[in-house]
Design a protein around this motif. Sequence first.
Motif, PDB file in Angstrom:
ATOM      1  N   GLY A   1      -2.463  10.085   2.822  1.00 20.02           N
ATOM      2  CA  GLY A   1      -3.672  10.886   3.042  1.00 20.02           C
ATOM      3  C   GLY A   1      -3.408  12.284   3.586  1.00 20.02           C
ATOM      4  O   GLY A   1      -4.075  13.245   3.190  1.00 20.02           O
ATOM      5  N   VAL A   2      -2.412  12.433   4.479  1.00 20.36           N
ATOM      6  CA  VAL A   2      -2.138  13.756   5.062  1.00 20.36           C
ATOM      7  C   VAL A   2      -1.605  14.714   3.983  1.00 20.36           C
ATOM      8  O   VAL A   2      -1.740  15.928   4.107  1.00 20.36           O
ATOM      9  CB  VAL A   2      -1.166  13.639   6.264  1.00 20.36           C
ATOM     10  CG1 VAL A   2      -0.918  14.992   6.913  1.00 20.36           C
ATOM     11  CG2 VAL A   2      -1.716  12.661   7.304  1.00 20.36           C
TER      12      VAL A   2
ATOM     13  N   HIS B   1       1.337   4.713  -2.447  1.00 18.68           N
ATOM     14  CA  HIS B   1       1.378   6.151  -2.113  1.00 18.68           C
ATOM     15  C   HIS B   1       2.632   6.810  -2.693  1.00 18.68           C
ATOM     16  O   HIS B   1       2.598   7.949  -3.140  1.00 18.68           O
ATOM     17  CB  HIS B   1       1.347   6.351  -0.602  1.00 18.68           C
ATOM     18  CG  HIS B   1      -0.033   6.280  -0.001  1.00 18.68           C
ATOM     19  ND1 HIS B   1      -1.068   7.083  -0.432  1.00 18.68           N
ATOM     20  CD2 HIS B   1      -0.551   5.512   0.998  1.00 18.68           C
ATOM     21  CE1 HIS B   1      -2.160   6.824   0.287  1.00 18.68           C
ATOM     22  NE2 HIS B   1      -1.879   5.870   1.142  1.00 18.68           N
TER      23      HIS B   1
ATOM     24  N   GLU C   1      -7.930  20.989   8.916  1.00 24.64           N
ATOM     25  CA  GLU C   1      -7.342  21.925   7.938  1.00 24.64           C
ATOM     26  C   GLU C   1      -8.301  23.109   7.689  1.00 24.64           C
ATOM     27  O   GLU C   1      -7.871  24.260   7.635  1.00 24.64           O
ATOM     28  CB  GLU C   1      -7.025  21.214   6.618  1.00 24.64           C
ATOM     29  CG  GLU C   1      -6.325  22.180   5.666  1.00 24.64           C
ATOM     30  CD  GLU C   1      -5.959  21.617   4.298  1.00 24.64           C
ATOM     31  OE1 GLU C   1      -6.453  20.530   3.936  1.00 24.64           O
ATOM     32  OE2 GLU C   1      -5.190  22.283   3.591  1.00 24.64           O
TER      33      GLU C   1
ATOM     34  N   ASP D   1      -6.647   6.986  -0.191  1.00 22.13           N
ATOM     35  CA  ASP D   1      -6.461   5.606  -0.638  1.00 22.13           C
ATOM     36  C   ASP D   1      -7.213   5.401  -1.948  1.00 22.13           C
ATOM     37  O   ASP D   1      -8.423   5.659  -2.025  1.00 22.13           O
ATOM     38  CB  ASP D   1      -6.955   4.635   0.439  1.00 22.13           C
ATOM     39  CG  ASP D   1      -6.020   4.636   1.634  1.00 22.13           C
ATOM     40  OD1 ASP D   1      -4.903   5.173   1.509  1.00 22.13           O
ATOM     41  OD2 ASP D   1      -6.403   4.086   2.682  1.00 22.13           O
TER      42      ASP D   1
ATOM     43  N   GLY E   1      -1.425  11.066  10.513  1.00 23.26           N
ATOM     44  CA  GLY E   1      -2.863  11.096  10.229  1.00 23.26           C
ATOM     45  C   GLY E   1      -3.686  10.641  11.431  1.00 23.26           C
ATOM     46  O   GLY E   1      -4.757  11.185  11.718  1.00 23.26           O
TER      47      GLY E   1
ATOM     48  N   HIS F   1       0.813  -1.216   0.000  1.00 22.95           N
ATOM     49  CA  HIS F   1       0.000   0.000   0.000  1.00 22.95           C
ATOM     50  C   HIS F   1       0.858   1.282   0.000  1.00 22.95           C
ATOM     51  O   HIS F   1       0.558   2.241  -0.720  1.00 22.95           O
ATOM     52  CB  HIS F   1      -0.905  -0.038   1.243  1.00 22.95           C
ATOM     53  CG  HIS F   1      -1.809   1.133   1.366  1.00 22.95           C
ATOM     54  ND1 HIS F   1      -2.982   1.254   0.654  1.00 22.95           N
ATOM     55  CD2 HIS F   1      -1.724   2.257   2.121  1.00 22.95           C
ATOM     56  CE1 HIS F   1      -3.571   2.397   0.963  1.00 22.95           C
ATOM     57  NE2 HIS F   1      -2.832   3.024   1.849  1.00 22.95           N
TER      58      HIS F   1
ATOM     59  N   SER G   1      -3.478  17.607   2.377  1.00 27.40           N
ATOM     60  CA  SER G   1      -3.526  18.935   2.996  1.00 27.40           C
ATOM     61  C   SER G   1      -2.777  19.956   2.144  1.00 27.40           C
ATOM     62  O   SER G   1      -1.559  19.855   1.968  1.00 27.40           O
ATOM     63  CB  SER G   1      -2.908  18.870   4.398  1.00 27.40           C
ATOM     64  OG  SER G   1      -2.673  20.166   4.870  1.00 27.40           O
TER      65      SER G   1
ATOM     66  N   SER H   1       0.327   8.980   6.423  1.00 28.34           N
ATOM     67  CA  SER H   1      -1.041   8.472   6.251  1.00 28.34           C
ATOM     68  C   SER H   1      -1.657   8.249   7.622  1.00 28.34           C
ATOM     69  O   SER H   1      -1.115   8.665   8.641  1.00 28.34           O
ATOM     70  CB  SER H   1      -1.008   7.171   5.447  1.00 28.34           C
ATOM     71  OG  SER H   1      -0.446   6.152   6.234  1.00 28.34           O
ATOM     72  N   GLY H   2      -2.814   7.575   7.626  1.00 28.92           N
ATOM     73  CA  GLY H   2      -3.468   7.288   8.890  1.00 28.92           C
ATOM     74  C   GLY H   2      -2.716   6.223   9.688  1.00 28.92           C
ATOM     75  O   GLY H   2      -2.831   6.151  10.908  1.00 28.92           O
ATOM     76  N   GLY H   3      -1.942   5.395   9.005  1.00 32.04           N
ATOM     77  CA  GLY H   3      -1.262   4.289   9.687  1.00 32.04           C
ATOM     78  C   GLY H   3       0.246   4.422   9.747  1.00 32.04           C
ATOM     79  O   GLY H   3       0.899   3.703  10.502  1.00 32.04           O
TER      80      GLY H   3
ATOM     81  N   ASP I   1      -6.661  12.503  13.424  1.00 34.62           N
ATOM     82  CA  ASP I   1      -7.972  11.908  13.708  1.00 34.62           C
ATOM     83  C   ASP I   1      -8.306  11.982  15.202  1.00 34.62           C
ATOM     84  O   ASP I   1      -9.438  12.267  15.580  1.00 34.62           O
ATOM     85  CB  ASP I   1      -8.017  10.456  13.203  1.00 34.62           C
ATOM     86  CG  ASP I   1      -7.930  10.395  11.681  1.00 34.62           C
ATOM     87  OD1 ASP I   1      -8.299  11.391  11.029  1.00 34.62           O
ATOM     88  OD2 ASP I   1      -7.474   9.369  11.147  1.00 34.62           O
TER      89      ASP I   1
ATOM     90  N   GLY J   1      -8.486  15.021   9.790  1.00 33.55           N
ATOM     91  CA  GLY J   1      -7.577  15.828   8.974  1.00 33.55           C
ATOM     92  C   GLY J   1      -8.249  16.942   8.171  1.00 33.55           C
ATOM     93  O   GLY J   1      -7.914  18.117   8.354  1.00 33.55           O
ATOM     94  N   PRO J   2      -9.200  16.600   7.293  1.00 33.53           N
ATOM     95  CA  PRO J   2      -9.790  17.654   6.454  1.00 33.53           C
ATOM     96  C   PRO J   2     -10.500  18.723   7.295  1.00 33.53           C
ATOM     97  O   PRO J   2     -10.396  19.915   6.994  1.00 33.53           O
ATOM     98  CB  PRO J   2     -10.793  16.889   5.576  1.00 33.53           C
ATOM     99  CG  PRO J   2     -10.334  15.466   5.607  1.00 33.53           C
ATOM    100  CD  PRO J   2      -9.683  15.259   6.925  1.00 33.53           C
TER     101      PRO J   2
END
Length: 346
Positions: free
Chosen positions: A270-271, A119, A188, A301, A167, A115, A274, A140-142, A171, A184-185
């Motif tokens: 994912g971050v 990215h 921001e 993702d 991330g 994964h 931003s 990312s989130g992980g 959260d 995150g969103p």
Amino acid sequence: MAEVLLGIETSCDETSAAVLVGEPRKPELASLVILSQDIHAVFGGVVPELASRAHLRTLDPVVRRALAEAGLPLTAVDAVAVTCGPGLVGALLVGVSYAKSLAAGLDRPVVGVHHLEGHLFAPTLEDPDLEPPFVALLVSGGHTLLLEVEAWGRYRLLGETRDDAAGEAFDKVGTLLGVGYPGGPAIERLAREGTDRFHFPRPMLHDGYDFSFSGLKTAVLHAVRASVDLERDRADLARSFQDAVFDVLVEKTARAVHETGHPIVVLGGGVACSHALSQHMADGLRGLARVSVARPRLNVDNAAMIARAGWFRFQRGERHGLDLDANPSLPLPGLERDRTPPCPAT
Ligand code: KG4
Ligand code: ZN
């Protein structure tokens, strides 16, 4: 002859399929479908069993839609690339089982993709001339990884998080600020209205390449508890938290650029959706390096990035058998964990 690769991503809470078409060195994105599972917002985080069941229900229509948007029949597919880790095991199993069945039915190869390598490849979909060597920050989130990418497929780990991923911290702070999931969103958006009034600590700022965000989250928790008017403070708290995280990310990336001498920074995960982060990074690296970051749709993702990383592996002759397994803690292929600092650029 042009080749066609179908990509599939189901590692977390996005069900996604994409089609890449083209010559071996010049793949082009023919379609991308992303179905986000909204249900998790109700629970304040991803519920693994619900995620797996939703993938099971929606993956086939998502794949068919991606093929229809590309204007290609299923039989045109030359190979199937699928995320096989890391991620939620049940969610990964749905994608991997589907991909293997499809590949077996079509008598085509299947390629398992990491994964985070997806990215890493995302920016090449819009920046096709992007080539290593470069420094990459995957947030990312992980995961939070700072890498020196010497060549595609050859990665040197400079730093990683010792506790929460960037991330994940967004959260958790999103929950503390009452803005819902994912944080995150929303943070921001809020941060645009606020100032860095709380000036939270910048964890491990001058201490190697590793990151730590869990203390920062606790600092926000204390500030939230101490606040007598959270409505009034919310935007400043969001801005102060975001600035603290981004200062650390930018400072360490700038140091890696300085020490490796690589003039490019790839931002992914994912971050990296931003706009504030890419802006902060571009400002911090002005005159040092250019920043390559994909648009948000390719940073959440998605299967386009999985197809692109799968394309790289497929062109190198890599194939998996029908014993391809889902591995929730799959190590990044080609990752060297040698932490000796790179030679300073001369
Ligand atoms: O890569 P990703 O889509 O999923 C994983 O592989 O984990 O990353 C999701 C993470 C979430 O933690 C989310 O809050 C964060 O990316 N994120 C953001 C922004 N958009 C998404 N974080 C900060 N600012 C954003 N605009
Ligand atoms: Zn991701």
